[in-house]
Design an enzyme around this catalytic site. Sequence first.
Site, PDB file in Angstrom:
ATOM      1  N   LYS A  39       0.876  -1.027  -0.072  1.00 14.33           N
ATOM      2  CA  LYS A  39      -0.011  -0.047   0.175  1.00 14.33           C
ATOM      3  C   LYS A  39       0.831   1.244   0.098  1.00 14.33           C
ATOM      4  O   LYS A  39       0.351   2.331  -0.746  1.00 14.33           O
ATOM      5  CB  LYS A  39      -0.856  -0.075   1.169  1.00 14.33           C
ATOM      6  CG  LYS A  39      -0.312   0.116   2.647  1.00 14.33           C
ATOM      7  CD  LYS A  39      -1.468   0.082   3.465  1.00 14.33           C
ATOM      8  CE  LYS A  39      -0.843   0.434   4.869  1.00 14.33           C
ATOM      9  NZ  LYS A  39      -1.281  -0.292   5.909  1.00 14.33           N
ATOM     10  N   ARG A 134      -7.627   0.331  16.793  1.00 14.67           N
ATOM     11  CA  ARG A 134      -8.164   0.572  15.121  1.00 14.67           C
ATOM     12  C   ARG A 134      -9.002  -0.432  14.899  1.00 14.67           C
ATOM     13  O   ARG A 134     -10.270  -0.569  15.523  1.00 14.67           O
ATOM     14  CB  ARG A 134      -6.978   0.776  14.061  1.00 14.67           C
ATOM     15  CG  ARG A 134      -7.523   1.415  13.079  1.00 14.67           C
ATOM     16  CD  ARG A 134      -6.198   1.524  11.792  1.00 14.67           C
ATOM     17  NE  ARG A 134      -6.120   0.194  11.350  1.00 14.67           N
ATOM     18  CZ  ARG A 134      -4.942   0.222  10.417  1.00 14.67           C
ATOM     19  NH1 ARG A 134      -4.319   1.314   9.988  1.00 14.67           N
ATOM     20  NH2 ARG A 134      -4.548  -1.135   9.973  1.00 14.67           N
TER      21      ARG A 134
HETATM   22  C1  PLP Z   1      -0.363  -1.086   6.697  1.00 13.27           C
HETATM   23  C2  PLP Z   1      -0.761  -2.163   7.282  1.00 13.27           C
HETATM   24  C3  PLP Z   1       0.228  -3.320   7.512  1.00 13.27           C
HETATM   25  C4  PLP Z   1       1.704  -3.077   7.184  1.00 13.27           C
HETATM   26  O1  PLP Z   1       2.488  -2.073   8.002  1.00 13.27           O
HETATM   27  P1  PLP Z   1       3.853  -1.617   7.773  1.00 13.27           P
HETATM   28  O2  PLP Z   1       4.053  -0.989   9.040  1.00 13.27           O
HETATM   29  O3  PLP Z   1       4.250  -0.920   6.553  1.00 13.27           O
HETATM   30  O4  PLP Z   1       4.772  -2.875   7.908  1.00 13.27           O
HETATM   31  C5  PLP Z   1      -0.054  -4.417   8.270  1.00 13.27           C
HETATM   32  N1  PLP Z   1      -1.218  -4.645   8.517  1.00 13.27           N
HETATM   33  C6  PLP Z   1      -2.182  -3.790   8.256  1.00 13.27           C
HETATM   34  C7  PLP Z   1      -3.629  -4.069   8.631  1.00 13.27           C
HETATM   35  C8  PLP Z   1      -2.220  -2.490   7.646  1.00 13.27           C
HETATM   36  O5  PLP Z   1      -3.029  -1.946   7.494  1.00 13.27           O
END
Ligand code: PLP
Length: 365
Positions: A39, A134
């Site tokens: 993402k 969250r």
């Molecule tokens: C963005 C996200 C991740 C990845 O997080 P990083 O800090 O980039 O490793 C993992 N799980 C969820 C649910 C996320 O939204």
Amino acid sequence: MTHSELPRIEINLAKISHNAEMLLKLYGSKGIELMGVTKGVCGSPEIAKVLVGKGMQMLGDSKVKNLKRMHDAGIHAEFVLLRSPALSEIAKVIQTVDVSLNSELIVMKQLSEMALKHHVLHKVILMIELGDLREGILPEKAVDVVREILQLRGIRLVGIGANFACFGGVKPTEDKMNQLSLLATQIESEFNITLPYVSGGNSANYSWFIKTEHMNRINNLRIGESILLGRETLYREAIPNLFTDAFTFVAEVIESKMKPSVPYGEIAQNVLGISPEFEERGEIRRIILGVGFQDVLISGLTPKLNIEILGSSSDHTVMDAKQENLRVGDEVSFSVNYGALLTLMTSENISKKYINMLTPHAVDK
Ligand SMILES: *Cc1c(COP(=O)(O)O)cnc(C)c1O
């Protein structure tokens, strides 16, 4: 070097590949598989290809559109939607996504109906709230919710997961990981099922992983930032032997003049609706870059030269060039944090330049 478009983000695939390889080896040494999270780079198929090439079988993204982009580019992986599907996108999710993270029964019921309609099996990972506040169901509700999920045809519960340090800044500690592990075991014995994935978190789990010998039931992490920027995310410390500079943002100087350091005249609001304050530095060399906060999270940029960002409007960024003799047409380079990376990769106004060697040599894209 050949002519390159400006403004641009330079993406060093060789460095990303190295980071992915090192992290797979590191986490794999204690039995943890990694889901590559895309993402931060808007589902870039070029980067996805590197991750899959290094052995990541699952790719996670928070947007269906990004997952579709990778799918349509011919990337072969299991595509995971990293957040709860919205009710308005159930059909798209069923058609493009293999697995989704879920926390609402009403959503899973609709996923189930849509999956039956399309004759597919959609996998779900149930998210558990462990304090970051969250997404996720409360742990004490888990058994009841799982009982209902198991009634739904067309979807299959393939695991549970938790997320940390995204909203509340809560650390994934050994205690939290043990709570998640215990819950996995409880659910399995209550319903006589196996949960293939117990997904303990993200790039914030690094220090827990390093400090902890036994991973208990945790066998999966969803990792984005550590692969892309080489850092853990509790304190943004560099992970040993990883590249922290796989991405460079380059913008162009469009004005360069000696001018005062403090605005003069009657002061009201600026474009952001605030009256900014400025430090008196006498006359300084002010340069303007042809990018602004419409293109990039300015606060996430760090200039590679000893120069300073003074502020920005939607399409201009004003800097103090200090001792640097920067002129109109010169390029100015920045390292980026995750927020800046996210915006740069998403903006259509920023050209993407992929580099595939550890030495500088680039191909235009
Ligand atoms: C963005 C996200 C991740 C990845 O997080 P990083 O800090 O980039 O490793 C993992 N799980 C969820 C649910 C996320 O939204």
